[in-house]
Design a protein around this motif. Structure first.
Motif, short mmCIF file in Angstrom:
data_model
loop_
_atom_site.label_atom_id
_atom_site.label_comp_id
_atom_site.label_asym_id
_atom_site.label_seq_id
_atom_site.Cartn_x
_atom_site.Cartn_y
_atom_site.Cartn_z
N SER A 84 0.82 -1.22 0.00
CA SER A 84 0.00 0.00 0.00
C SER A 84 0.85 1.26 0.00
O SER A 84 2.06 1.25 0.20
N ASP A 85 0.14 2.37 -0.21
CA ASP A 85 0.65 3.74 -0.21
C ASP A 85 1.68 3.97 -1.30
O ASP A 85 2.77 4.49 -1.06
N ARG A 128 -3.54 8.15 3.23
CA ARG A 128 -2.08 8.14 3.17
C ARG A 128 -1.55 7.69 4.54
O ARG A 128 -2.23 7.82 5.55
N THR A 129 -0.33 7.21 4.54
CA THR A 129 0.36 6.96 5.80
C THR A 129 0.53 8.27 6.56
O THR A 129 0.84 9.30 5.97
N ASN A 226 -0.44 2.03 6.95
CA ASN A 226 -0.31 2.80 5.71
C ASN A 226 -1.67 3.36 5.32
O ASN A 226 -2.36 3.97 6.11
N ASN A 227 -2.08 3.11 4.07
CA ASN A 227 -3.44 3.50 3.64
C ASN A 227 -4.16 2.27 3.12
O ASN A 227 -4.99 2.36 2.21
N HIS A 248 -4.01 14.17 -2.43
CA HIS A 248 -3.45 12.82 -2.40
C HIS A 248 -4.53 11.76 -2.22
O HIS A 248 -4.33 10.61 -2.60
N TYR A 252 -3.48 8.06 -4.62
CA TYR A 252 -2.68 6.99 -4.02
C TYR A 252 -3.50 5.72 -3.84
O TYR A 252 -4.70 5.76 -3.55
N GLY A 255 -5.59 4.19 -1.09
CA GLY A 255 -6.25 5.23 -0.29
C GLY A 255 -7.54 5.73 -0.91
O GLY A 255 -8.52 5.98 -0.21
N SER A 322 5.70 7.59 8.52
CA SER A 322 4.94 8.76 8.07
C SER A 322 5.80 9.66 7.19
O SER A 322 5.33 10.25 6.22
N HIS A 325 7.72 6.47 3.39
CA HIS A 325 6.76 6.19 2.32
C HIS A 325 5.45 6.94 2.50
O HIS A 325 4.63 6.98 1.58
N GLY A 326 5.24 7.61 3.66
CA GLY A 326 4.09 8.49 3.80
C GLY A 326 4.27 9.84 3.14
O GLY A 326 3.31 10.56 2.90
#
Length: 447
Positions: A84-85, A128-129, A226-227, A248, A252, A255, A322, A325-326
């Motif tokens: 994810s994300d 999102r993360t 994550n998301n 976002h 993404y 998400g 966060s 990868h966030g």
């Protein structure tokens, strides 16, 4: 002949999808998992104890960089994407590689990957993360306990160690966390919940986790990572959005899917965002999920000894995923430093040691902030060495876990804590209350 698969993952959703969809399916044969996002999780094997009788030697886990050679050297029929994300365009780049080498590219939907609990489930996800899922989880648990209900939290997987030993994890004390040799990233998720007297489950085999967790809960709380989408089918799905990353929510994976099925949409961090940012996110909710109840939330930042920050050169240490990868460039420690009048926020990049130097190379958007990376003992040592090398008067830790328990820090330090707080408009209790009444008409608690 069975169709051959490679499952792309990051030690979480990939294992879950395998367990539910492919583990007992003789029509498919999984050649390998690929691993991304998390350091040092490749070059392991998904163990035979978890892989099942079709895989008596387990399944290799390789770095994602090996995907192209797998596609070239082996007859791969299907690439299953299962983490994810990532931006939509990043996901399609990976799809393009699979298609160019002749393989199908598969995204599994919730109908095949969500387990059904015997008790109500409230899930907490995000677009999102780093949107604020963890403090929201704690706030929802507080609301439930105020109603006399017993929540049990099930956390999105974080199995970074011995997978067979981590199949089903139950955390009710710091001793439980210590016994599982948890990483900093795991501690950041489990410790704040355990500190509030909550039981937390996590692991690898979520069917087994569900069977055990639902026996001691009035309501299960799915605490997402994550998301990603929830592994349990929710009765109420709460989704957080971040106005600092307005737009976002449409860009993404997965998400956007989270938002498209939200029952309650929470616009977080409204106290530090501009009206234009908040309006942009509100517009996305209105367009994509007009039936969702909309809540605006603030981040309540608390620092004991905040007066010590004024006039100081500070190093800010924020939640690692966060920032990485966030995609966030700052967090609660940065906001606390600015609010309290720090003289300077010191740039830690020139002092980054070992693997932390590579983190800055991989995530060039990071500048005056140090991500609390600690996926293994070596990275924890690098984090400690980096913190101690930075010339500062004070370190502000805005990590949910107390890192001073794990690291020997030579500088004075303060913890920055943050929690969910309602903003303008309807409160979380007001929008969750009627749904909670429908889910628990008898209010018979297990306490």
């Amino acid at each position: 002949m069975p169709r051959t698969l490679v499952i792309m993952g990051a030690a979480g959703r990939d294992f879950h999808n395998f367990n539910l969809v492919f583990r007992e399916d003789p029509a498919h044969r999984v050649l390998a998992f690929t691993a991304a996002q998390i350091p040092d999780i490749a070059e392991r094997r998904y163990p035979p104890e978890l892989a099942g009788p079709l895989y008596p030697e387990g399944i290799p886990i390789v770095a994602e960089e090996a995907l192209e050679s797998l596609l070239r050297d082996q007859q791969v029929d299907v690439v299953v994407f299962a983490y994810s994300d990532l931006s939509h365009i990043q996901v399609m780049h990976k799809a393009s590689l699979a298609l160019a080498r002749g393989a199908d590219f598969l995204l599994l939907g919730t109908r095949r990957t969500q387990l059904i609990a015997s008790c109500p489930v409230i899930s907490i996800g995000a677009v999102r993360t780093g949107c604020g899922k963890s403090p929201t989880t704690r706030a929802v648990c507080d609301l439930l306990r105020a109603q006399g209900l017993l929540p049990v939290v099930v956390r999105h997987p974080m199995p970074y160690g011995d997978l067979a030993r981590q199949a089903v994890q139950r955390f009710a004390s710091h001793a439980d966390i210590l016994a599982m040799n948890c990483t900093i990233e795991e501690r950041e998720e489990y410790e704040p919940l355990v500190d509030e007297g909550l039981v937390v489950y996590a692991g690898v085999d979520y069917a087994a986790i569900l069977r055990q967790a639902q026996t001691e809960a009035d309501i299960l709380i799915w605490d997402g990572g994550n998301n990603d989408l929830p592994f349990f089918r929710p009765d109420v799905h709460i989704v957080l959005l971040d106005p600092h990353r307005a737009g976002h929510e449409r860009l993404y994976y997965p998400g956007e899917s989270n938002l498209l099925c939200a029952d309650i949409a929470i616009i977080a961090k409204t106290d530090s965002a501009t009206p234009a940012q908040i309006a942009a996110v509100r517009d996305s909710v209105t367009r994509l999920r007009p039936t969702a109840d909309l809540v605006q939330a603030r981040t309540a930042i608390e620092v004991e000894g905040e007066e010590r920050i004024r006039g100081k050169r500070v190093l800010v240490v924020e939640d690692g995923p966060s920032l990485t990868h966030g995609g966030m460039a700052f967090g609660a420690a940065t906001l606390a430093a600015r609010r309290a009048g720090a003289a300077d926020i010191v740039d830690p990049r020139p002092y980054a040691c070992g693997s932390l130097a590579q983190v800055y190379a991989d995530y060039p958007h990071l500048e005056q902030v140090l991500p609390a990376m600690g996926y293994g003992a070596e990275q924890r040592r690098d984090l400690q060495a980096t913190i101690n090398a930075v010339p500062c008067d004070l370190v502000l830790f805005a990590t949910p876990s107390d890192l001073t328990r794990l690291l020997d820090i030579e500088h004075p330090s303060l913890r920055v804590r943050y929690r969910y707080a309602d903003g303008d408009g309807p409160t979380l209790a007001q929008v969750l209350g009627p749904r909670l009444t429908a889910l628990t008409p008898e209010r018979g608690g297990k306490t």
